[in-house]
Every structure is written in C-alpha cells, then in structure tokens.
Design an enzyme around this catalytic site. Sequence first.
Site, PDB file in Angstrom:
ATOM      1  N   CYS A   1       2.166  10.040   6.743  1.00 19.60           N
ATOM      2  CA  CYS A   1       1.534  10.631   5.556  1.00 19.60           C
ATOM      3  C   CYS A   1       2.109  10.116   4.245  1.00 19.60           C
ATOM      4  O   CYS A   1       1.421  10.082   3.221  1.00 19.60           O
ATOM      5  CB  CYS A   1       1.671  12.160   5.573  1.00 19.60           C
ATOM      6  SG  CYS A   1       1.350  12.909   7.187  1.00 19.60           S
TER       7      CYS A   1
ATOM      8  N   GLU B   1      -9.430  -1.633 -11.327  1.00 17.95           N
ATOM      9  CA  GLU B   1      -8.512  -2.765 -11.509  1.00 17.95           C
ATOM     10  C   GLU B   1      -9.189  -4.025 -12.033  1.00 17.95           C
ATOM     11  O   GLU B   1      -8.546  -5.059 -12.172  1.00 17.95           O
ATOM     12  CB  GLU B   1      -7.802  -3.075 -10.175  1.00 17.95           C
ATOM     13  CG  GLU B   1      -6.954  -1.898  -9.679  1.00 17.95           C
ATOM     14  CD  GLU B   1      -6.049  -2.236  -8.491  1.00 17.95           C
ATOM     15  OE1 GLU B   1      -6.182  -3.351  -7.948  1.00 17.95           O
ATOM     16  OE2 GLU B   1      -5.228  -1.371  -8.131  1.00 17.95           O
TER      17      GLU B   1
ATOM     18  N   ASP C   1       8.181  -6.732   2.647  1.00 23.86           N
ATOM     19  CA  ASP C   1       6.851  -6.699   2.017  1.00 23.86           C
ATOM     20  C   ASP C   1       6.848  -7.492   0.711  1.00 23.86           C
ATOM     21  O   ASP C   1       6.175  -7.134  -0.249  1.00 23.86           O
ATOM     22  CB  ASP C   1       6.385  -5.249   1.769  1.00 23.86           C
ATOM     23  CG  ASP C   1       4.928  -5.171   1.313  1.00 23.86           C
ATOM     24  OD1 ASP C   1       4.172  -6.112   1.587  1.00 23.86           O
ATOM     25  OD2 ASP C   1       4.567  -4.166   0.675  1.00 23.86           O
TER      26      ASP C   1
ATOM     27  N   THR D   1      -1.827 -12.346   4.362  1.00 22.78           N
ATOM     28  CA  THR D   1      -3.140 -12.262   3.714  1.00 22.78           C
ATOM     29  C   THR D   1      -3.089 -12.775   2.279  1.00 22.78           C
ATOM     30  O   THR D   1      -2.068 -12.700   1.606  1.00 22.78           O
ATOM     31  CB  THR D   1      -3.664 -10.819   3.722  1.00 22.78           C
ATOM     32  OG1 THR D   1      -2.658  -9.955   3.196  1.00 22.78           O
ATOM     33  CG2 THR D   1      -4.029 -10.388   5.132  1.00 22.78           C
TER      34      THR D   1
ATOM     35  N   LYS E   1       6.512 -10.491  -6.032  1.00 18.32           N
ATOM     36  CA  LYS E   1       7.216  -9.216  -5.868  1.00 18.32           C
ATOM     37  C   LYS E   1       8.728  -9.385  -5.831  1.00 18.32           C
ATOM     38  O   LYS E   1       9.464  -8.517  -6.290  1.00 18.32           O
ATOM     39  CB  LYS E   1       6.776  -8.567  -4.549  1.00 18.32           C
ATOM     40  CG  LYS E   1       5.488  -7.779  -4.600  1.00 18.32           C
ATOM     41  CD  LYS E   1       5.328  -7.060  -3.252  1.00 18.32           C
ATOM     42  CE  LYS E   1       4.029  -6.295  -3.171  1.00 18.32           C
ATOM     43  NZ  LYS E   1       3.932  -5.600  -1.855  1.00 18.32           N
TER      44      LYS E   1
ATOM     45  N   CYS F   1       0.613   7.532   1.565  1.00 15.86           N
ATOM     46  CA  CYS F   1      -0.470   7.937   0.658  1.00 15.86           C
ATOM     47  C   CYS F   1      -0.118   9.180  -0.159  1.00 15.86           C
ATOM     48  O   CYS F   1      -0.516   9.309  -1.315  1.00 15.86           O
ATOM     49  CB  CYS F   1      -1.755   8.221   1.439  1.00 15.86           C
ATOM     50  SG  CYS F   1      -2.539   6.753   2.135  1.00 15.86           S
ATOM     51  N   HIS F   2       0.589  10.119   0.467  1.00 20.05           N
ATOM     52  CA  HIS F   2       0.811  11.406  -0.191  1.00 20.05           C
ATOM     53  C   HIS F   2       2.218  11.540  -0.779  1.00 20.05           C
ATOM     54  O   HIS F   2       2.563  12.609  -1.287  1.00 20.05           O
ATOM     55  CB  HIS F   2       0.553  12.546   0.795  1.00 20.05           C
ATOM     56  CG  HIS F   2      -0.883  12.617   1.238  1.00 20.05           C
ATOM     57  ND1 HIS F   2      -1.885  13.118   0.431  1.00 20.05           N
ATOM     58  CD2 HIS F   2      -1.490  12.223   2.376  1.00 20.05           C
ATOM     59  CE1 HIS F   2      -3.046  13.048   1.079  1.00 20.05           C
ATOM     60  NE2 HIS F   2      -2.837  12.496   2.256  1.00 20.05           N
TER      61      HIS F   2
ATOM     62  N   GLY G   1      -4.855  -6.590   4.334  1.00 20.54           N
ATOM     63  CA  GLY G   1      -4.731  -5.835   5.585  1.00 20.54           C
ATOM     64  C   GLY G   1      -3.409  -6.051   6.307  1.00 20.54           C
ATOM     65  O   GLY G   1      -3.238  -5.615   7.438  1.00 20.54           O
ATOM     66  N   ALA G   2      -2.449  -6.721   5.638  1.00 26.49           N
ATOM     67  CA  ALA G   2      -1.194  -7.067   6.316  1.00 26.49           C
ATOM     68  C   ALA G   2      -0.282  -5.863   6.544  1.00 26.49           C
ATOM     69  O   ALA G   2       0.723  -5.986   7.233  1.00 26.49           O
ATOM     70  CB  ALA G   2      -0.447  -8.148   5.537  1.00 26.49           C
TER      71      ALA G   2
END
Length: 714
Positions: free
Chosen positions: A633, A93, A328, A263, A355, A636-637, A205-206
Amino acid sequence: MRAHLLSLALALPILAASCTEPPQVAAVANPVGAAAVTQERLLAAASEPGSWLAAGGDFEEQRFSRLDQIDASNVARLGLAWFADIDTERGQEATPVVVDGVLYLTTAWSMVKAYNIADGTLLWAYDPAVDRAKGADACCDVVNRGVAVWEGKVYFGTIDGRLIALDGKTGEVVWQQQTVDASMPYTITGVPRIIRGKVVIGNGGAEYRVRGYVTAYDAATGDQLWRYFTVPGDPSLPFEQPELAEAAKTWKGEWWKLGGGGTVWDGMAWDEKSGLLYLGVGNGTPWNQGLRSPGGGDNLFLSSIVAIDPETGSYKWHYQTTPGETWDYTATQPMIIADLTYPSGPRRVVMQAPKNGFFYVLDAATGELLSAEKFAPLTWATHVDMATGRPVEVAEARYEVTGKPAIVAPGALGMHNWHPMAFSRDTGYVYIPVTVNNAPYAAAKNFVPNMTGWNTGTDFAGGADLYKQPGAPPRGNVESYILAWDPVAAKEVWRIPNEVYGASGLLATAGNLIFSGNHKGEFVAYRADTGEKLWSAPTQARVVAAPSTYMVNGEQHVAILVGARGLPTDQIRTNPASANNSRLLVFKIDGDKTLPATLQVRNNAGPVKIDPPLLTASNETVASGEQAFATHCAMCHGVNSVPGAGSIGPDLRYSALLSFRGQWNEAVLEGNRAQRGMPGFANILRDGESEAILAYVIKRANDEKAAQEAAATQ
Ligand code: CA
C-alpha cells in the site's frame, strides 16, 4: 474514441506565429489547425519563436525561447490572459505544443485538448477511453507529458500502450497502434518523437515486470518500422540485435523472467547534426540487483544513454550512468543537445541530470564523457572516475551485497526526475529542478514475484530504524530548489530554494527569464542570470509540468498546465471539474483575468475532520497489517500511511471506509474502486491481510487524531 467538434467558428484572423518581435521572421500563414510541422520547419524552429513546435521546444530539447517581448523589465506586468478548466484531477504533466494557431496538450488519462490560441476556445477534445483499471499499472500516476505534431496530425501515447494519430484540425482518429502486449503492465506517459517521418515511442513499467523497448512507426500510415530493445531477453532465443549478445554477458541468473526493466518512459532526443537518436533508459526489474542478476554485472543497458540510428534502429554507442543499478536510478530523464564553448573550443554535446545525482556532458557524436559532477549531495558514490567513466561507489550503499539496510541519497525519487530542465543560450546555464532526498534501502526477505503489482525486491519498511541512529539525516524529502548549473565549468552557479518541497518543469527565454511553477501554488518568473524572483501569480494548484511560450497577434504568451497530487496547503477547490484545480493557465503582459475565488457547486472541499473508529484489533494484527501495508500500500498511500509529495493515493487515515469493514474489503480485495485507480488485491493478499491492513490504518488514524487533539490543546 470520440472527437468533439466543440467549435468550428474559425472565422478569426489567422495570427499563428505572427512574430513582430525580434528576431524578425516570416509569419507561417497556415490555416488554424493545419498542424503543418515539417522536418524543415522543426529544424528551423529557432527562426519561428512564435510557435512551440515540440514538447521540448525543438529537436535539441533546450526549452529555450528566443522570444524577448516579456523580459526582466516588464514581467511584473504579466497577468492571466485566459484559463481553461481541465476535467481530470490526477497529475497534469504535459508541456503545451503551439503551432498554426492551436495549442495542443494532453491531460491525465491520456486525453487530448486543442485550443484556439486567439481566444482560448476549445476547438476539440479527444478521449481515448482508457479503462480506468489500467491505472493500477501506472507506477506514478496516470499522467501524460504531451503530444508531437507532424504534417497535419497530432501524436500521443496512452496509458494503455496505444500510439494514436489524430487529425490536427478535427481531433478525429487517423490511425492507432497498440505498441505493447496489452496483457502486460506496460504504460505510456512519455512524448513521441518524430524524426524524418518516423514516430518513435517508448513505454514504462519497470516497477512491475516488463522489458523495455522503443518502436518506430511510419507517421503517415502507422506501419511499424523497427523496434529497439534496451535489455537482452531470454538468451536461449536469438537476440533481436547483435549488441544484446554482448549485453547479455553483463547479466547473471534468469533476469528475463521478470523482463529486466530498462524502459524508455521519458527522455529521448534526436540530434540532426550527428544523426543520432538518444534513448534515456530506466531502472532494472526488480530494483534489487541481487535478485535481478545474482552476483552482479553491469546489466547493460540499464540506466544508460543509448545512441541509435533512427533510420534503422541500430545501436551506435552507449554511456551507462549507474552500472548494476539497484536503487531505481533511471537515466530516463530529459536530455538536452547544445553547442558548448569550452576554453579548448566548441563541442556539440548531449546533457542529462539523471536520478543518480551526477550531471553528465557527453560528446553528441561519439558519447565521449566530458564531465560528470555531482549536482546534488548524493551518497551512493564518491565521484565518477573520468579515466574509466565509471562511478566509484560507496560500498555500504549496496544493500543487496552487504545484506544490511542502508540510507542512500537519493532515494527512488531521484535528485532530478522527469520534470524538464531548460538551457539558456544566453546565460549558458542549465536550470535543473532538484529534489534532494534519501531513502532506506533493504532487500526483501522473502521475495515472491508479484504478477499484478510492483516487483522492487526491496522492503520499503526495512532500514527505517537507521534514522534513529545518531548522525542519521532527516528522512525522505530534504529540500528542493532550482539549480543554475554551468555545464562547461561543471559546477553550480546559484540556486533558488523552494518554500514547499517538490519539482516543477522549467522554461528559459531570451527575455533573461526563467519560468517555473511550484508546489506552494504559484507560477513564477526569475531572472535567468541571477535567479532573482521578479513576478508570481497564484495557480491554486501544485505545478509539476513545464511551461511553453508563443506569440498571438503580436503579443507573447506563456502557458502552463497546473494540477497534481492534491491541493497545496491552504488552497481550496475552485474548479468544478477537478478536485486539484487542474487548469491550463495562459499569461500575457497586462492580462486582466483572475481565477475564481470559490467553488459555486457542491463538493466544496473544506478541511476534513479525522474521525476513525476505536481500535479493537490486537497488537499482533496491527503489526501484521503494518508489514502488509508497507509491502502493498505504501507506494501509493504513503509510508506509514502518511502520503508524501510523491504519493498518488488518498490519505487512508481519513477514509470513511475505516468504519465499514465490508466496504473496505470490497475496495481492497474485490476492486470495486478499480475505475478510480484502486485495483483489487484478492489474488495478492493472504487470508486476513486486508483486515489487518484496516486495523493498522485505524491505528494510524487514531495516532493522528490524538496528535491533532494534543496540538489543539496547547
Ligand atoms: Ca523506476
């Protein structure tokens, strides 16, 4: 902690910033690797367009170059001058920073590399040796967005929370500081900013359980100078800053127990003229405001642009984009400072496309809201009331208040994320990488704080049935495009649709060009005034980072770091060191290099066949596995075990472990793949849940196998 002096054969002519193109400026005759960025030089960056002195280009972070040797008339002749394989295979990035003959970049896992821009030689590389298990604390991959360079040193943050200063010539460590409590799930992926000898760094880390802050260190010595917290802590203790006492009145319940979030993981900008440092503040922890601050409240300073005095770290003003955020909706996105010309006269402004889908223009000195218009089809609010500066919300979007799941646009991906936008001083447009998306939001039914994983307080699988209702939008990622936005008129000018969904960072130049990669596997130049596509080159990789441009020996070059989130469709692996073909690509007029067509080593990744074992588990087991998968899961997946553009983990339906229950449990429970980024869940999953998840993934793999076979017989 090693620096490799791979080549010190620097008997090359020193050609840094030897701009022969207009505007004519004096060449900066420093030795290669001097990294001699100073306050004066950075403030005068516009007169030294042959360098790229900071990740954002200069203090104003416009990502606009005055170089015009490459322009709309000759960009079709652009070719690869050289490239360098990157030896990590996660998301890349970073924007390359170029000064005094050296191109500096960071890669995944917080590694730093320094290349001689005259010939592409790797001068040195530095690996901070981050414990790979730390990857479990990175919400969105183990990425890094670049370095800051200052008075001979190169500064960067690490995924494990350190701020490190390296010698610009040798890559040797000059000093390092741990900026976070290492026992907490803090990470650093953002770029340090340097203001009058102070290095300011934030953290992330929020999604976990942290309290956001930024810290300033003395660039020369590494001594801590001040720390600024973005959200109030435990109100029974003294507040660190006076305004936090007021901010605490906008929170309810016991928010500090999970940190509150807020954060500053990406956007910061310093305006030399107003003397203010702007902090882009992130979302709350948990997302669900009903759990974070029961009964509501604005929850200052979440989702805000906060202006502070960088000399002292004291509060000046703030603007909150999303009061009481619950989706978020970070305001961590990059900020651009510019002088705009309104019909009523000039205004110096700070601009952000966070966002939440509104494009904000604020007075740089006072924070006065000048405009806030939708740059994408968001559904959580109807508009921003310019009298109060507050969004007018759509009641149904507040799932935590109504108690009902809701489809909301955007989802947590945001209409614009960290991918840098650019502002052209010639066209006056801001170019924004827009990702239109929606997501179902539902409150978690039985929220229990998770001390090792995410704490969103939402149920990712909840609300999925809403998409089956008449009139529901297509789920998830809808479309993406580069948007040309007129910040004075506060409206769209035109857009360039992407063929493959995804965002990539932008660069604008005085050659009437904008440059961007894409997720199809191309690096592209467009006309800055019309958006007409003029040129493209294959990258063999997805591109998320932003390019930069500089001069070498009288020739303009454009550099882009590529590689992220698996290979684009139809691309094969050609980089022996990186499965996603992560590379630094450098282009110039009539460059004649080509990327390798094949991989000449083992592990050539051909099409992978899906080959799951038969499903033998009960429906009840599969159903309980589906619930557990959605909770632990999916982030991430992929939702329903189908990785999307935002997924960082592999597609488990293709995993060889599906046939090996023991090895599956070793990976899922005991964490024997922690070094590769898969933490153990032994302390999180209940008895039998690992095997229920296995049963669910086997079910999903058999679904996919049947679908592929059905498609093959048609
Ligand atoms: Ca977030």
